[in-house]
Design an enzyme around this catalytic site. Structure first.
Site, PDB file in Angstrom:
ATOM      1  N   HIS A  50       0.836  -1.211   0.000  1.00  0.00           N
ATOM      2  CA  HIS A  50       0.000   0.000   0.000  1.00  0.00           C
ATOM      3  C   HIS A  50       0.868   1.258   0.000  1.00  0.00           C
ATOM      4  O   HIS A  50       0.925   1.978   1.006  1.00  0.00           O
ATOM      5  CB  HIS A  50      -0.927  -0.010   1.216  1.00  0.00           C
ATOM      6  N   HIS A  83      -0.277  -8.775   0.977  1.00  0.00           N
ATOM      7  CA  HIS A  83      -1.345  -8.877   1.982  1.00  0.00           C
ATOM      8  C   HIS A  83      -2.041 -10.230   1.989  1.00  0.00           C
ATOM      9  O   HIS A  83      -2.824 -10.505   2.892  1.00  0.00           O
ATOM     10  CB  HIS A  83      -2.365  -7.753   1.743  1.00  0.00           C
ATOM     11  N   GLU A 135      -5.916  -7.809   3.690  1.00  0.00           N
ATOM     12  CA  GLU A 135      -5.379  -8.955   4.447  1.00  0.00           C
ATOM     13  C   GLU A 135      -6.499  -9.717   5.159  1.00  0.00           C
ATOM     14  O   GLU A 135      -6.504 -10.955   5.192  1.00  0.00           O
ATOM     15  CB  GLU A 135      -4.329  -8.462   5.458  1.00  0.00           C
ATOM     16  N   THR A 173      -1.944  -8.554  10.707  1.00  0.00           N
ATOM     17  CA  THR A 173      -0.543  -8.390  11.130  1.00  0.00           C
ATOM     18  C   THR A 173      -0.152  -6.934  11.407  1.00  0.00           C
ATOM     19  O   THR A 173       0.899  -6.682  11.993  1.00  0.00           O
ATOM     20  CB  THR A 173       0.404  -8.920  10.027  1.00  0.00           C
TER      21      THR A 173
HETATM   22  O1  0K2 Z   1      -0.265  -1.923   6.553  1.00  0.00           O
HETATM   23  P1  0K2 Z   1      -1.017  -2.591   5.496  1.00  0.00           P
HETATM   24  O2  0K2 Z   1      -1.467  -3.974   5.889  1.00  0.00           O
HETATM   25  O3  0K2 Z   1      -2.197  -1.786   4.988  1.00  0.00           O
HETATM   26  O4  0K2 Z   1      -0.091  -2.831   4.229  1.00  0.00           O
HETATM   27  P2  0K2 Z   1       1.178  -2.104   3.634  1.00  0.00           P
HETATM   28  O5  0K2 Z   1       1.173  -0.658   3.885  1.00  0.00           O
HETATM   29  O6  0K2 Z   1       1.235  -2.544   2.212  1.00  0.00           O
HETATM   30  O7  0K2 Z   1       2.411  -2.688   4.435  1.00  0.00           O
HETATM   31  C1  0K2 Z   1       2.890  -3.952   4.212  1.00  0.00           C
HETATM   32  C2  0K2 Z   1       2.138  -4.955   4.969  1.00  0.00           C
HETATM   33  C3  0K2 Z   1       1.679  -6.047   4.075  1.00  0.00           C
HETATM   34  C4  0K2 Z   1       1.187  -7.221   4.819  1.00  0.00           C
HETATM   35  O8  0K2 Z   1       1.255  -7.383   6.000  1.00  0.00           O
HETATM   36 FE1  SF4 Z   2       5.791  -6.647   6.559  1.00  0.00          FE
HETATM   37 FE2  SF4 Z   2       4.811  -7.659   8.746  1.00  0.00          FE
HETATM   38 FE3  SF4 Z   2       3.221  -7.301   6.661  1.00  0.00          FE
HETATM   39 FE4  SF4 Z   2       5.060  -9.181   6.597  1.00  0.00          FE
HETATM   40  S1  SF4 Z   2       3.338  -9.130   7.955  1.00  0.00           S
HETATM   41  S2  SF4 Z   2       4.622  -7.676   4.983  1.00  0.00           S
HETATM   42  S3  SF4 Z   2       6.734  -8.309   7.769  1.00  0.00           S
HETATM   43  S4  SF4 Z   2       4.230  -5.677   7.825  1.00  0.00           S
END
Ligand code: 0K2
Ligand code: SF4
Length: 329
Positions: A50, A83, A135, A173
């Site tokens: 994201h 995700h 997610e 997560t």
């Molecule tokens: O924080 P988010 O889950 O919205 O996702 P991103 O900003 O893409 O950060 C990476 C986390 C991806 C999965 O945990």
């Molecule tokens: Fe990053 Fe944690 Fe998301 Fe994995 S679970 S992509 S280590 S923020």
């Protein structure tokens, strides 16, 4: 200048760790390697991570981002985002005769596996997470009949389960650690025998970035979090900063989004970035601040991070095959 009227020294507190986590690094490299290996276009279902800048940069290199697998023309390659996706998405890809590269973070996959296991044991699973987040959609899809979403403490009162003694909680997560614990406490108030996940679902990167911003929060007049508006973990950093005592905190994608008025009466600025944010964007913010007298940068270190993940297996297989072919001539 008179000591009484001199303005206080301006400084920046720079959080560590910040920015890319292991799962994001792997997912972004997966798209880059796929473009090198197979040539453009390579389709990506959902934003790989994201972050606006990451998505734009990969688009320029030939990645095409789609919302649904059905949008990918037959016979092409589709990459699944960090995700994670529900099993039904893998089925759609197979029906569409697509080659897939799964860039789901291994720490998200771990939660999927927990969901599958507890569903098999016929538990009711209370998944703490944000409604509509990619997610949560993916994890829920592993066991839709067993999973109920709990979007914060205010959702707890309306949760219904079949057997209050056979309930487990899991989580997204990238949540706020403190708010999640509030939700868990409220759930335990209703279901005293509530089981906890075997290990933390909120990942190390989310936790460490929150710990660092907490450490700087009380001292900072203003905290600037670099990250996109749809990045859950980045948005949480703003909330955690304010909760830790920062007078003001804002989320920006780029330095240009910083409003000069935020600096009024400010002597200490905290800077951090979400797990999906490349360091170049933080450098832009530090430069912007330096041009306004905030040249002194002090690092606030909350943890060391050394974790890395190997590339998705589909890519490793093809890269190995290519290397073999090169050796065999
Ligand atoms: O924080 P988010 O889950 O919205 O996702 P991103 O900003 O893409 O950060 C990476 C986390 C991806 C999965 O945990
Ligand atoms: Fe990053 Fe944690 Fe998301 Fe994995 S679970 S992509 S280590 S923020």
């Amino acid at each position: 200048m008179d000591r009484m009227t001199a303005s206080p020294a301006r400084k920046v507190l720079l959080a560590a760790p910040r920015g890319y986590c292991a799962g994001v690094d792997r997912a972004v490299i997966a798209v880059e390697k796929a473009l090198e290996q197979y040539g453009a276009p390579v389709y990506v279902r959902h934003e790989i991570v994201h972050n606006k800048y990451v998505v734009k940069t990969l688009e320029k290199k030939g990645a095409i981002f789609v919302d649904e697998t059905e949008e990918v023309p037959e016979g092409n390659i589709v990459i699944f985002s960090a995700h994670g996706v529900a099993p039904v998405v893998h089925e759609e890809a197979a029906r569409g005769k697509l080659a897939t590269i799964d860039a789901t973070c291994p720490l998200v996959t771990k939660v999927h596996k927990e969901a599958v296991r507890f569903a098999k044991e016929d538990y009711d699973i209370l998944l703490i997470g944000h409604e509509g987040h990619e997610e949560v959609i993916g994890t829920s899809g592993e066991a839709p009949d067993h999973i109920t979403l709990v979007d914060g403490p205010e959702d707890v009162a309306k949760v219904e389960v079949r057997d209050p003694d056979k309930v487990v909680w899991l989580s997204q997560t990238t949540l706020s650690v403190d708010e999640t614990m509030e939700t868990v406490d409220a759930l335990k108030g209703r279901f005293p025998n509530l089981l906890s996940p075997p290990s933390d679902d909120i990942c190390y990167a989310t936790q460490n970035r929150q710990t660092a911003v907490k450490q700087m929060g009380a001292e900072a007049d203003l905290v600037i979090v670099v990250g996109s508006k749809n990045s859950s973990n980045s948005v949480r950093l703003v909330e955690v900063a304010l909760g830790a005592g920062a007078r003001d905190a804002h989320l920006v994608d780029y330095a240009e989004e910083i409003d000069e008025t935020w600096l009024e009466g400010v002597s200490t600025v905290g800077v951090t970035s979400g797990a999906s944010v490349p360091e170049i964007l933080v450098e832009g913010v530090l430069e912007w601040l330096a041009q306004r007298g905030f040249e002194d940068v002090e690092t606030v270190k909350a943890a060391e991070e050394s974790i890395t993940f190997s590339l998705p297996k589909e890519l490793r297989r093809d890269l190995r095959a290519e290397a073999r072919a090169a050796v065999e001539g």
